[in-house]
Structures are given as C-alpha cells and as structure tokens.
Design a protein around this motif. Sequence first.
Motif, PDB file in Angstrom:
ATOM      1  N   MET A  29       0.094  28.656  -0.723  1.00 50.51           N
ATOM      2  CA  MET A  29      -0.607  27.813  -0.548  1.00 50.51           C
ATOM      3  C   MET A  29      -1.231  26.574  -1.470  1.00 50.51           C
ATOM      4  O   MET A  29      -1.319  25.569  -1.481  1.00 50.51           O
ATOM      5  CB  MET A  29      -1.969  27.644   0.956  1.00 50.51           C
ATOM      6  N   ALA A  42      -1.060  23.268  -2.728  1.00 46.25           N
ATOM      7  CA  ALA A  42      -1.933  22.534  -2.400  1.00 46.25           C
ATOM      8  C   ALA A  42      -1.527  20.963  -3.161  1.00 46.25           C
ATOM      9  O   ALA A  42      -2.071  19.783  -2.303  1.00 46.25           O
ATOM     10  CB  ALA A  42      -3.150  22.433  -2.608  1.00 46.25           C
ATOM     11  N   VAL A  67       0.949  18.646  -1.819  1.00 48.48           N
ATOM     12  CA  VAL A  67       0.541  17.722  -0.125  1.00 48.48           C
ATOM     13  C   VAL A  67      -0.292  16.157  -0.080  1.00 48.48           C
ATOM     14  O   VAL A  67      -0.683  16.397  -0.669  1.00 48.48           O
ATOM     15  CB  VAL A  67      -0.608  18.686   0.351  1.00 48.48           C
ATOM     16  N   ARG A  71      -5.041  25.278   6.741  1.00 49.08           N
ATOM     17  CA  ARG A  71      -5.661  24.217   5.376  1.00 49.08           C
ATOM     18  C   ARG A  71      -5.140  23.245   4.471  1.00 49.08           C
ATOM     19  O   ARG A  71      -5.966  22.658   4.217  1.00 49.08           O
ATOM     20  CB  ARG A  71      -4.904  25.222   4.290  1.00 49.08           C
ATOM     21  N   PHE A  72      -4.395  22.480   6.035  1.00 47.89           N
ATOM     22  CA  PHE A  72      -3.633  21.563   5.091  1.00 47.89           C
ATOM     23  C   PHE A  72      -4.129  20.348   6.368  1.00 47.89           C
ATOM     24  O   PHE A  72      -3.353  18.694   6.044  1.00 47.89           O
ATOM     25  CB  PHE A  72      -2.099  21.500   5.035  1.00 47.89           C
ATOM     26  N   LYS A 107       0.003  17.594  10.156  1.00 47.22           N
ATOM     27  CA  LYS A 107       1.234  17.949   8.969  1.00 47.22           C
ATOM     28  C   LYS A 107       2.142  19.163   9.322  1.00 47.22           C
ATOM     29  O   LYS A 107       3.191  18.978   8.490  1.00 47.22           O
ATOM     30  CB  LYS A 107       0.312  18.130   7.372  1.00 47.22           C
TER      31      LYS A 107
END
Length: 307
Positions: free
Chosen positions: A82, A86, A89, A111-112, A116
């Motif tokens: 990740m 990152a 993204v 995290r995102f 998504k």
Amino acid sequence: MIERVTIVGRGALGIMLADAFERELGPEGVCFLADGERLERYRREGTYYNGEKRDFRFSDGSGETAQLLIFAVKATALEQAMDLAAPVVGEDTIILSALNGVESEEILALRFGWEKVLYMVTQGLDPMREDNRVLCAHRGTIHIGIPEEDYFDRSEKADLAVEVFQRAGLAVQREEDILHRIWCKFMLNVGVNQVCTAMDVPFGGVQQPGPAREAMIAAMNEARKVGACQGVLVTQKDLQEYVALVDAVAPEGMPSMRQDALAHRKTEVETFAGQVLDMAERYGMQVPVNRKLYDTIRAMEDSWENS
C-alpha cells in the motif's frame, strides 16, 4: 473503458494476470509496481510465463495514476504494498484485491476509501511459481462484485472491471453475493492449504479417506461457523461442493501455502488459522483444529528461521 492495469506483486497470480492483460492492452497498458533493488532485479531477471519470456513493464509509479490497481501480494506484504502504491492512486482509481482471507478489502478501503475498492476472488487456477518463472495450465474463474447493499455507488466501477477482464480473455463473473463467495474460498483455504502444509502432503493426501481429509473438513467447518457469526452463511452444501473441487484437481499438485513452506517462505497462516482464531475468541468459540494447525505451521516457520 479501462486501458491501463497496474499490478502490485510479481507472484504467480500477478504474472498470470499481466500476461493476459498485456496481450489485449499492449506493453504500455500493463505495469508492475516495484521500487529500489527489487525494481532493478525484476528488470534484470525478466519474467517467464509457461516457458515464454515476457517483457513486462516495471515502474516505481513516478508520474503515473492507475486506472485499475490490482494487489496480488501475500497478506504479509500488504502494508508495504500500500505504501508503494499510494502515489499512483487517484480520485477515479479502481482497486481490486487478489489476496486470500477476508480482511484485505477493509484494510485497503481504510487506506484509500471504500468508494475505490471492489471485491474479487479467484477459483480454479493452478499456477506454480519458481522464482521468476510461472507455469499455469488452468487460469480458473475470477469473481468480481460489491455487497448487495452498496453505499458507495460502485456498480459502474464493477462493470468496468469485469469488462476489461473479459477483453483480456479471462473467465470472469459479476458475482451477486460476493461476500458469500469470498467466505467459501476462505473456508476452502483454511482447510486444504493448511492441512497440506502441516501434514506435508499434496492434494492427493486430502483426496483419500484418512486423518488429513478429516482434518481438512474439520478446519473448514470451524471457518464456516465463525463466518456465520460474521453474518455470512456458508452451508454444509457449500462445504461439500468445495471439497468436491479439491477432489477434482491433480493429486500430485499442491496449494500455494505448501509451495511457500517447501521454499521456506513465510506462509499465510496468520491469514487463515490466525483470522479464524481471532474471530473465534471474539465470539467465545472453540476451534481446536485451527489452533493445532496454527501451532504446527508457526513451529515450522520458527524452525526455518533458526536453522
């Protein structure tokens, strides 16, 4: 329409997917993310799929934004993956997890962003990896979906993901009950992956009546029961159908976890028995078979580190 696929993880599944996508999208349509020494090593070593050298593109992600981002790493490497991904993204990036277990989507979403992340599970594929070489006779079926009650408007993204898999010639289904499918696969992995590893047997060892088969089914039942506590009903009929899948594979083959153990690579025991144990403790359940498998495999890993 998705025209670029970014993959994190140059393992067996990642290479199989890259081979299919690159043949449809072209060399610039697919790349593996890597950095530092690993990036240079990947470029230097090259990659082989079913005996053919494949000149995949490798990138550290600088200046790129991913359209479809697929995580195809082991659960033990997800945090590092990740961090690596990152920077690529963007606001419209679609994220798929090809990881085993039942927690990676939530980890990625925290995290995102949930908007998504889609759900994905693979079944029936048989890749065998040795270093940078992968042999795969059956690419299996890929299931992609979102929960029935979706609060993040991901239906169009799921359609886009399914469409690019179809264009790449991969067997893919838009799964209506994706959480049930993921828990069925988890149940299967908890049984066959761990028993073949702990008892040091190929698939043939659990296809015949005996202690290995009994342990596999018992471990699957424990996973099935903690799944019910999580609100996902995996039935005895489901269990029987997934045991039948195991019975249909080549007896001399082996699951990925045993491949890792034979190579003295860290296994996914925390993703399988570890998650079953955590959930069982939460709900006050006893899962003795998974406890024994966990202790056995962890002792194996400790022996490699101390040898």
